[in-house]
Design a protein around this motif. Structure first.
Motif, PDB file in Angstrom:
ATOM      1  N   ASP A  61       0.922  60.958  -4.745  1.00 16.96           N
ATOM      2  CA  ASP A  61      -0.468  60.561  -4.970  1.00 16.96           C
ATOM      3  C   ASP A  61      -1.191  60.322  -3.652  1.00 16.96           C
ATOM      4  OD1 ASP A  61      -0.205  60.714  -7.724  1.00 16.96           O
ATOM      5  OD2 ASP A  61       0.275  58.588  -7.933  1.00 16.96           O
ATOM      6  N   ASP A  62      -0.491  59.743  -2.694  1.00 14.26           N
ATOM      7  CA  ASP A  62      -1.083  59.431  -1.394  1.00 14.26           C
ATOM      8  C   ASP A  62      -1.030  60.599  -0.421  1.00 14.26           C
ATOM      9  OD1 ASP A  62      -1.458  56.871  -2.386  1.00 14.26           O
ATOM     10  OD2 ASP A  62       0.307  56.043  -1.379  1.00 14.26           O
ATOM     11  N   ASN A  63      -0.171  61.585  -0.695  1.00 12.31           N
ATOM     12  CA  ASN A  63       0.046  62.703   0.225  1.00 12.31           C
ATOM     13  C   ASN A  63       0.023  64.038  -0.519  1.00 12.31           C
ATOM     14  OD1 ASN A  63       0.811  61.121   2.796  1.00 12.31           O
ATOM     15  ND2 ASN A  63       2.065  60.211   1.186  1.00 12.31           N
ATOM     16  N   PRO A  64      -1.143  64.405  -1.043  1.00 11.87           N
ATOM     17  CA  PRO A  64      -1.219  65.620  -1.853  1.00 11.87           C
ATOM     18  C   PRO A  64      -1.002  66.907  -1.056  1.00 11.87           C
ATOM     19  CG  PRO A  64      -3.413  64.728  -1.478  1.00 11.87           C
ATOM     20  CD  PRO A  64      -2.435  63.710  -0.959  1.00 11.87           C
ATOM     21  N   GLY A  65      -1.212  66.866   0.245  1.00 13.73           N
ATOM     22  CA  GLY A  65      -1.031  68.071   1.058  1.00 13.73           C
ATOM     23  C   GLY A  65       0.397  68.567   1.038  1.00 13.73           C
ATOM     24  N   VAL A  66       1.345  67.685   1.342  1.00 15.30           N
ATOM     25  CA  VAL A  66       2.763  68.057   1.349  1.00 15.30           C
ATOM     26  C   VAL A  66       3.208  68.447  -0.055  1.00 15.30           C
ATOM     27  CG1 VAL A  66       5.108  67.209   1.710  1.00 15.30           C
ATOM     28  CG2 VAL A  66       3.339  66.669   3.366  1.00 15.30           C
ATOM     29  N   ALA A  67       2.794  67.664  -1.043  1.00 14.77           N
ATOM     30  CA  ALA A  67       3.180  67.960  -2.424  1.00 14.77           C
ATOM     31  C   ALA A  67       2.692  69.350  -2.835  1.00 14.77           C
ATOM     32  CB  ALA A  67       2.636  66.896  -3.364  1.00 14.77           C
ATOM     33  N   SER A  68       1.485  69.693  -2.462  1.00 15.03           N
ATOM     34  CA  SER A  68       0.922  70.998  -2.787  1.00 15.03           C
ATOM     35  C   SER A  68       1.644  72.117  -2.038  1.00 15.03           C
ATOM     36  CB  SER A  68      -0.566  71.015  -2.453  1.00 15.03           C
ATOM     37  OG  SER A  68      -1.112  72.287  -2.672  1.00 15.03           O
ATOM     38  N   THR A  69       1.903  71.900  -0.765  1.00 12.92           N
ATOM     39  CA  THR A  69       2.589  72.908   0.050  1.00 12.92           C
ATOM     40  C   THR A  69       3.923  73.312  -0.564  1.00 12.92           C
ATOM     41  OG1 THR A  69       1.549  72.136   2.082  1.00 12.92           O
ATOM     42  CG2 THR A  69       3.616  73.364   2.329  1.00 12.92           C
ATOM     43  N   TYR A  70       4.647  72.342  -1.100  1.00 13.33           N
ATOM     44  CA  TYR A  70       5.982  72.623  -1.643  1.00 13.33           C
ATOM     45  C   TYR A  70       5.989  72.751  -3.172  1.00 13.33           C
ATOM     46  CZ  TYR A  70       7.439  72.189   3.065  1.00 13.33           C
ATOM     47  OH  TYR A  70       7.564  72.416   4.415  1.00 13.33           O
ATOM     48  N   GLY A  71       4.799  72.845  -3.772  1.00 13.30           N
ATOM     49  CA  GLY A  71       4.696  73.118  -5.201  1.00 13.30           C
ATOM     50  C   GLY A  71       5.304  72.048  -6.083  1.00 13.30           C
ATOM     51  N   ILE A  72       5.154  70.789  -5.683  1.00  7.75           N
ATOM     52  CA  ILE A  72       5.718  69.694  -6.461  1.00  7.75           C
ATOM     53  C   ILE A  72       4.851  69.482  -7.705  1.00  7.75           C
ATOM     54  CG2 ILE A  72       6.389  67.253  -6.461  1.00  7.75           C
ATOM     55  CD1 ILE A  72       7.977  69.082  -4.497  1.00  7.75           C
ATOM     56  N   THR A  73       5.408  69.795  -8.876  1.00  6.91           N
ATOM     57  CA  THR A  73       4.681  69.616 -10.133  1.00  6.91           C
ATOM     58  C   THR A  73       5.384  68.630 -11.058  1.00  6.91           C
ATOM     59  OG1 THR A  73       5.785  71.545 -11.076  1.00  6.91           O
ATOM     60  CG2 THR A  73       3.617  71.901 -10.053  1.00  6.91           C
ATOM     61  N   SER A  74       6.653  68.363 -10.811  1.00  5.12           N
ATOM     62  CA  SER A  74       7.413  67.377 -11.586  1.00  5.12           C
ATOM     63  C   SER A  74       8.075  66.413 -10.617  1.00  5.12           C
ATOM     64  CB  SER A  74       8.507  68.058 -12.410  1.00  5.12           C
ATOM     65  OG  SER A  74       7.948  68.892 -13.386  1.00  5.12           O
ATOM     66  N   ILE A  75       8.035  65.129 -10.965  1.00  7.89           N
ATOM     67  CA  ILE A  75       8.705  64.131 -10.132  1.00  7.89           C
ATOM     68  C   ILE A  75       9.592  63.271 -11.022  1.00  7.89           C
ATOM     69  CG2 ILE A  75       7.014  64.074  -8.269  1.00  7.89           C
ATOM     70  CD1 ILE A  75       5.782  61.594  -9.613  1.00  7.89           C
ATOM     71  N   PRO A  76      10.644  62.704 -10.467  1.00  4.76           N
ATOM     72  CA  PRO A  76      11.038  62.807  -9.076  1.00  4.76           C
ATOM     73  C   PRO A  76      11.562  64.204  -8.739  1.00  4.76           C
ATOM     74  CG  PRO A  76      12.707  61.613 -10.313  1.00  4.76           C
ATOM     75  CD  PRO A  76      11.564  61.867 -11.249  1.00  4.76           C
ATOM     76  N   ALA A  77      11.214  64.642  -7.556  1.00  2.00           N
ATOM     77  CA  ALA A  77      11.735  65.891  -7.005  1.00  2.00           C
ATOM     78  C   ALA A  77      12.407  65.538  -5.686  1.00  2.00           C
ATOM     79  CB  ALA A  77      10.609  66.888  -6.781  1.00  2.00           C
ATOM     80  N   VAL A  78      13.646  65.945  -5.536  1.00  2.97           N
ATOM     81  CA  VAL A  78      14.400  65.636  -4.326  1.00  2.97           C
ATOM     82  C   VAL A  78      14.727  66.953  -3.635  1.00  2.97           C
ATOM     83  CG1 VAL A  78      16.432  64.496  -3.367  1.00  2.97           C
ATOM     84  CG2 VAL A  78      15.361  63.595  -5.452  1.00  2.97           C
TER      85      VAL A  78
END
Length: 108
Positions: A61-78
């Motif tokens: 939520d606080d860092n959408p850039g990194v999440a978007s770059t790596y295609g994070i759509t489900s969490i937790p993602a490790v």
């Protein structure tokens, strides 16, 4: 919540991609119940394998850039990053044994 170091959009390059050892990145959010369940497991892995890997957290939520770059759509993602690249992934809250097996090559 966790002893793992928080990494941000602005520190991700240095803290993760340029790290000199593998980095386990926990992509999480404050509102995510399974993320809170996973946190102590990753803390244990960080403590037991601190000479082999770093464990960090990225609040999506606080860092959408990194999440978007790596295609994070489900969490937790490790994700495990090694030499600046994604080397392994695991989605969802799992028992400690799962991570020890899935990431065995990085935990030494």
């Amino acid at each position: 919540m966790s002893n793992a170091r928080e990494v941000t959009d602005s520190s991700f390059q240095t803290d993760v991609l340029e790290a000199d050892k593998p980095v386990i990145v926990d992509f999480w959010a404050e509102w995510c119940g399974p993320c809170r369940m996973l946190s102590p497991i990753l803390d244990q892995i960080a403590e037991e394998h601190r000479d082999k890997v770093d464990v960090v957290k990225v609040n999506v939520d606080d860092n959408p850039g990194v999440a978007s770059t790596y295609g994070i759509t489900s969490i937790p993602a490790v994700y495990v990053f090694k030499d600046g690249n994604v080397a392994a992934t695991s989605i969802g809250a799992r028992p400690k044994q799962h991570f020890e097996q899935a990431f065995a090559e990085f935990l030494g």
